[in-house]
Design an enzyme around this catalytic site. Structure first.
Site, PDB file in Angstrom:
ATOM      1  N   ASP A   1     -34.380  -2.602  98.815  1.00 18.70           N
ATOM      2  CA  ASP A   1     -34.686  -2.574  97.624  1.00 18.70           C
ATOM      3  C   ASP A   1     -36.231  -3.810  97.628  1.00 18.70           C
ATOM      4  O   ASP A   1     -37.190  -3.705  96.601  1.00 18.70           O
ATOM      5  CB  ASP A   1     -33.888  -2.533  96.423  1.00 18.70           C
ATOM      6  CG  ASP A   1     -33.487  -2.837  95.775  1.00 18.70           C
ATOM      7  OD1 ASP A   1     -32.895  -4.672  97.263  1.00 18.70           O
ATOM      8  OD2 ASP A   1     -33.007  -4.176  94.675  1.00 18.70           O
TER       9      ASP A   1
ATOM     10  N   HIS B   1     -36.101  -6.785  88.486  1.00 18.19           N
ATOM     11  CA  HIS B   1     -35.660  -5.600  87.874  1.00 18.19           C
ATOM     12  C   HIS B   1     -36.198  -5.350  86.623  1.00 18.19           C
ATOM     13  O   HIS B   1     -35.347  -6.437  85.997  1.00 18.19           O
ATOM     14  CB  HIS B   1     -34.398  -4.745  88.800  1.00 18.19           C
ATOM     15  CG  HIS B   1     -34.139  -4.377  89.478  1.00 18.19           C
ATOM     16  ND1 HIS B   1     -34.875  -3.231  90.517  1.00 18.19           N
ATOM     17  CD2 HIS B   1     -33.285  -5.236  90.909  1.00 18.19           C
ATOM     18  CE1 HIS B   1     -34.462  -3.573  92.083  1.00 18.19           C
ATOM     19  NE2 HIS B   1     -33.120  -4.605  92.014  1.00 18.19           N
TER      20      HIS B   1
ATOM     21  N   TYR C   1     -25.110  -3.569  84.533  1.00 19.74           N
ATOM     22  CA  TYR C   1     -25.471  -4.784  85.441  1.00 19.74           C
ATOM     23  C   TYR C   1     -25.136  -5.923  86.387  1.00 19.74           C
ATOM     24  O   TYR C   1     -24.438  -5.773  87.106  1.00 19.74           O
ATOM     25  CB  TYR C   1     -27.578  -5.363  85.726  1.00 19.74           C
ATOM     26  CG  TYR C   1     -28.195  -6.360  86.856  1.00 19.74           C
ATOM     27  CD1 TYR C   1     -28.951  -4.759  87.489  1.00 19.74           C
ATOM     28  CD2 TYR C   1     -27.728  -6.657  86.817  1.00 19.74           C
ATOM     29  CE1 TYR C   1     -29.629  -5.361  88.681  1.00 19.74           C
ATOM     30  CE2 TYR C   1     -28.711  -7.192  88.931  1.00 19.74           C
ATOM     31  CZ  TYR C   1     -29.118  -6.599  88.802  1.00 19.74           C
ATOM     32  OH  TYR C   1     -30.408  -6.665  90.368  1.00 19.74           O
TER      33      TYR C   1
ATOM     34  N   HIS D   1     -35.350 -13.014  98.754  1.00 18.09           N
ATOM     35  CA  HIS D   1     -33.699 -11.950  98.639  1.00 18.09           C
ATOM     36  C   HIS D   1     -34.103 -10.328  99.677  1.00 18.09           C
ATOM     37  O   HIS D   1     -34.903  -9.628  98.934  1.00 18.09           O
ATOM     38  CB  HIS D   1     -33.670 -11.498  97.452  1.00 18.09           C
ATOM     39  CG  HIS D   1     -32.261  -9.990  97.602  1.00 18.09           C
ATOM     40  ND1 HIS D   1     -31.099 -10.621  97.994  1.00 18.09           N
ATOM     41  CD2 HIS D   1     -31.896  -9.547  96.817  1.00 18.09           C
ATOM     42  CE1 HIS D   1     -30.244  -9.512  98.382  1.00 18.09           C
ATOM     43  NE2 HIS D   1     -30.103  -8.546  96.702  1.00 18.09           N
TER      44      HIS D   1
ATOM     45  N   HIS E   1     -27.928   1.764  95.502  1.00 18.68           N
ATOM     46  CA  HIS E   1     -26.451   0.971  96.335  1.00 18.68           C
ATOM     47  C   HIS E   1     -26.021   2.630  96.899  1.00 18.68           C
ATOM     48  O   HIS E   1     -24.342   3.158  96.677  1.00 18.68           O
ATOM     49  CB  HIS E   1     -25.710   0.274  95.963  1.00 18.68           C
ATOM     50  CG  HIS E   1     -25.914  -1.074  95.879  1.00 18.68           C
ATOM     51  ND1 HIS E   1     -25.941  -2.153  94.789  1.00 18.68           N
ATOM     52  CD2 HIS E   1     -26.874  -2.069  96.251  1.00 18.68           C
ATOM     53  CE1 HIS E   1     -26.098  -3.591  95.028  1.00 18.68           C
ATOM     54  NE2 HIS E   1     -26.942  -3.431  95.145  1.00 18.68           N
TER      55      HIS E   1
ATOM     56  N   ASP F   1     -32.832 -10.732  92.006  1.00 23.47           N
ATOM     57  CA  ASP F   1     -31.898  -9.482  91.111  1.00 23.47           C
ATOM     58  C   ASP F   1     -31.356  -9.991  89.498  1.00 23.47           C
ATOM     59  O   ASP F   1     -31.412  -9.359  88.944  1.00 23.47           O
ATOM     60  CB  ASP F   1     -31.219  -9.294  92.240  1.00 23.47           C
ATOM     61  CG  ASP F   1     -30.905  -8.748  93.209  1.00 23.47           C
ATOM     62  OD1 ASP F   1     -31.894  -8.013  92.874  1.00 23.47           O
ATOM     63  OD2 ASP F   1     -30.441  -8.692  94.338  1.00 23.47           O
TER      64      ASP F   1
ATOM     65  N   HIS G   1     -27.466 -11.656  94.377  1.00 25.32           N
ATOM     66  CA  HIS G   1     -25.572 -11.461  94.518  1.00 25.32           C
ATOM     67  C   HIS G   1     -25.540 -11.507  96.146  1.00 25.32           C
ATOM     68  O   HIS G   1     -24.315 -10.899  96.304  1.00 25.32           O
ATOM     69  CB  HIS G   1     -25.620 -10.270  94.400  1.00 25.32           C
ATOM     70  CG  HIS G   1     -26.011  -8.978  94.492  1.00 25.32           C
ATOM     71  ND1 HIS G   1     -25.512  -7.867  94.937  1.00 25.32           N
ATOM     72  CD2 HIS G   1     -27.868  -9.248  94.753  1.00 25.32           C
ATOM     73  CE1 HIS G   1     -26.746  -7.040  95.723  1.00 25.32           C
ATOM     74  NE2 HIS G   1     -27.630  -7.496  94.985  1.00 25.32           N
TER      75      HIS G   1
ATOM     76  N   GLU H   1     -32.326  -7.794 100.611  1.00 27.96           N
ATOM     77  CA  GLU H   1     -32.088  -6.437 100.517  1.00 27.96           C
ATOM     78  C   GLU H   1     -33.559  -5.330 100.318  1.00 27.96           C
ATOM     79  O   GLU H   1     -34.175  -5.658  99.876  1.00 27.96           O
ATOM     80  CB  GLU H   1     -31.004  -6.013  98.934  1.00 27.96           C
ATOM     81  CG  GLU H   1     -30.709  -5.002  98.993  1.00 27.96           C
ATOM     82  CD  GLU H   1     -29.276  -5.283  97.899  1.00 27.96           C
ATOM     83  OE1 GLU H   1     -28.660  -5.846  97.343  1.00 27.96           O
ATOM     84  OE2 GLU H   1     -28.068  -4.611  97.987  1.00 27.96           O
TER      85      GLU H   1
HETATM   86 FE1  FEO Z   1     -30.065  -7.307  96.158  1.00 27.89          FE
HETATM   87 FE2  FEO Z   1     -31.882  -5.374  93.498  1.00 27.89          FE
HETATM   88  O1  FEO Z   1     -30.953  -6.131  95.341  1.00 27.89           O
END
Ligand code: FEO
Length: 395
Positions: A83, A226, A193, A79, A23, A165, A146, A81
């Site tokens: 990553d 992750h 996390y 998702h 982030h 996530d 999230h 995002e």
């Molecule tokens: Fe919310 Fe692993 O990205």
């Protein structure tokens, strides 16, 4: 590298051993991370998620070794995002017409980031995608876990929940499964996390866990995006999340401070000593904020019932390290926690009151107006800090 995780399901992600900040620079990743993507090769071939953009070319090359890209029938983006979606532009250069299954919010985030009109297929909770051989993917929206666009997908037959996530950890490991890694390392990263990313969404999470459990999905594996895949007692992490989402705290008091000439440091250590003397059963931890990773301190705040914050007075306020940390803490919306404040000063002495206001603004219940001390603590002031610690133990 491709790894078979069950029957016709393969891990096709990337282990990022070198990652130390996530982030931007906002989240420390002492143990790296992984971007887990999965390939399902049933009658239909389905890719679930991708990896972060710096690894896009490597991801596509690796995927090409595992499958003819033109045989991919569907891409599921749980998702948006970067990553997880960062390799989409590179992949879509090869297969631009492949449908992308995602939530309506994910269409917005993917279009907003990549400015492409790919073939988006919007899905909602309960929608399914038949992938042949008697198997299907069922989608479950995970809004605000999230991001608004977050989603999970459940693969019937193999009984794998691709949770993205949720239930993840920033933890680089070649072992892939929860039963093959050091459980202390695993849970250290899992709670960090949760504390740093998911705490503000705890109430939403509680409702979502109830909703998912009510579906009575026969979950045999939770394949996160992750860290490790939970295959040994996968519901253990769901149970932990239920515990953490319920205004979690342990019998811990954490003292956090910054100092200019060690006066406030002396108060911090005397306060900690006083807490220990009054209540030997409580876990006391002390952190010098300017010397400590803030995400690690947030994890300790998450575990605490009371947080004691100190700063000397500077420019009628507090040191920026403390102000910045409290701003970060406020955003995480901790509930049901108490606080006390302290600090040394030379002339105006506003810091304990400023800290009290900031802590109350962050949702903490403060014990009193705080302990302040003129100049460096003498023996009498040290005794007062000790007594203040004893009072905090009983608060
Ligand atoms: Fe919310 Fe692993 O990205």
């Amino acid at each position: 590298m491709t790894k078979k995780i069950k029957n016709n399901v393969y891990w096709v992600g990337k282990i990022d051993w070198d990652l130390r900040k996530f982030h931007g620079d906002d989240y420390s990743t002492h143990k790296g991370s992984t971007y887990n993507a999965y390939l399902i090769k049933e009658k239909k071939t389905v890719l679930i998620d991708t990896v972060w953009e710096p690894f896009a070319e490597e991801f596509v090359e690796n995927l090409q070794k595992a499958v003819d890209l033109n045989s991919i029938d569907a891409i599921v983006i749980n998702h948006g995002e970067v990553d997880h979606s960062g390799a989409l532009p590179e992949l879509m250069k090869h297969i631009p017409d492949t449908p992308i299954y995602c939530t309506a919010h994910a269409v917005k985030s993917l279009k907003g980031q990549y400015h492409q009109n790919w073939d988006f297929r919007v899905v909602d909770t309960g929608d399914t995608l038949d992938i042949g051989n008697g198997k299907s993917l069922t989608f479950v929206k995970m809004a605000m876990l999230h991001w608004p666009d977050s989603m999970a997908a459940f693969l019937s037959g193999d009984n794998i929940l691709f949770s993205n996530d949720a239930f993840g950890q920033h933890y680089a490991t070649d072992k892939l499964y929860n039963d093959l890694v050091d459980p202390c390392e695993l849970f250290t990263e899992a709670v960090k996390y949760y504390a740093n990313i998911l705490t503000p969404f705890s109430k939403i999470l509680q409702r979502k866990l109830e909703e998912v459990l009510a579906l009575k999905l026969p979950i045999e594996m939770i394949a996160t995006s992750h860290g490790v895949i939970w295959r040994d007692n996968p519901l253990q992490i769901v149970e932990k999340y239920a515990e953490w989402a319920n205004d979690y705290q342990e019998n811990q008091i954490t003292v956090i401070y910054d100092t200019m000439w060690n006066g406030t440091k002396t108060l911090a250590e005397k306060i900690a000593e006083g807490i220990c003397l009054a209540d030997p059963g409580v876990t006391v931890k002390v952190f010098h904020l300017a010397h400590t990773d803030p995400n690690d301190v947030i994890t300790e705040v998450f575990k605490s019932r009371t947080v004691v914050v100190g700063s000397p007075t500077i420019a009628n306020s507090v040191l920026h390290s403390v102000a910045g940390f409290l701003h970060m803490m406020k955003g995480l919306k901790f509930k049901n926690k108490k606080a006390a404040t302290f600090g040394c000063y030379g002339w105006s002495g506003e810091s304990p009151k400023v800290l009290k206001d900031l802590m109350e603004d962050a949702g903490f219940r403060c014990m009193d107006a705080g302990l302040k001390n003129l100049w460096n603590p003498d023996e009498k002031a040290k005794e007062a800090a000790l007594d203040y610690g004893k009072a905090i133990a009983g608060f």
